[in-house]
Design a protein around this motif. Structure first.
Motif: not given
Length: 214
Positions: A103-112, A118-125
């Motif tokens: 539930l917690g990970f699913n609630e993370v906003s896709p927009t964020l 867009a800022l160049g973050m990788k998946q781990k970041q």
């Protein structure tokens, strides 16, 4: 009754603290092992619908199995003592941990997440700086529910020789000494309530931090 309770602590305080230590050790060992299993599984479930469905079904199945029944089911396979009780408590802690992690990970906003990419973050970041911090209040709530469940269910571990505060309760019932029952039950209640209050404080603190940062 009050005089009998005071007398017990005066004459058997070492025994009492031994039971408390056994109970706390069993409960927190079970919780830590359960977290090592459930948190990665919950994260995978948030990314894969098949895993999520399996986890949900398994969690619902565990919720309908009484704690005592699970303890007795394990006896023919691995006997009695600390290890069977530990395994049973680890299994009982899985549903709230897995479900709340998903539930917690699913609630993370896709927009964020899109902003992070867009800022160049990788998946781990993204995981470290966005997903985990935002999912943490839900994960902590799952840990709180699991901890309270484990502390309460650890009382039944006395039935299979794992010790703990349940020893006082069942000894009191067997010998008709209600002071033992009261001491054991109140001690378990205090442990559960204290754990719940500490976790509630952590959840509020993390939630406020998320609101401030995101």
């Amino acid at each position: 009754m009050f005089a009998q309770i005071i007398n017990y602590f005066q004459t058997s305080s070492n025994e009492y603290w031994t039971y408390v230590g056994q109970h706390v050790s069993l409960s927190f060992t079970a919780l830590i092992i359960a977290m090592i299993i459930a948190l990665p599984l919950g994260y995978l479930g948030s990314r894969n619908k098949v895993i999520a469905a399996c986890c949900q079904s398994f969690s619902q199945l565990l919720r309908i199995i009484p704690s005592l029944a699970l303890l007795f089911i394990l006896i023919p396979f691995i006997g009695t003592g600390f290890v069977p009780a530990l395994i049973a408590l680890v299994v009982l802690a899985q549903p709230p941990l897995v479900v709340n992690t998903i539930l917690g990970f699913n609630e993370v906003s896709p927009t964020l997440k899109e902003v992070g990419l867009a800022l160049g973050m990788k998946q781990k970041q993204l995981l470290k700086q966005i997903s985990i911090p935002l999912a943490l209040p839900y994960i902590l709530n799952g840990i709180k529910l699991a901890l309270v469940e484990v502390i309460a269910s650890a009382t039944l571990a006395t039935y299979i020789g794992a010790g703990g505060l349940g020893t006082l309760i069942f000894t009191g019932l067997g010998l008709y000494k209600m002071q033992y029952v009261i001491i054991g039950a109140v001690s378990v209640m205090i442990l559960s309530l204290t754990s719940m209050l500490i976790m509630d404080y952590l959840i509020r603190k993390v939630s406020k931090n998320d609101q401030r940062n995101y």
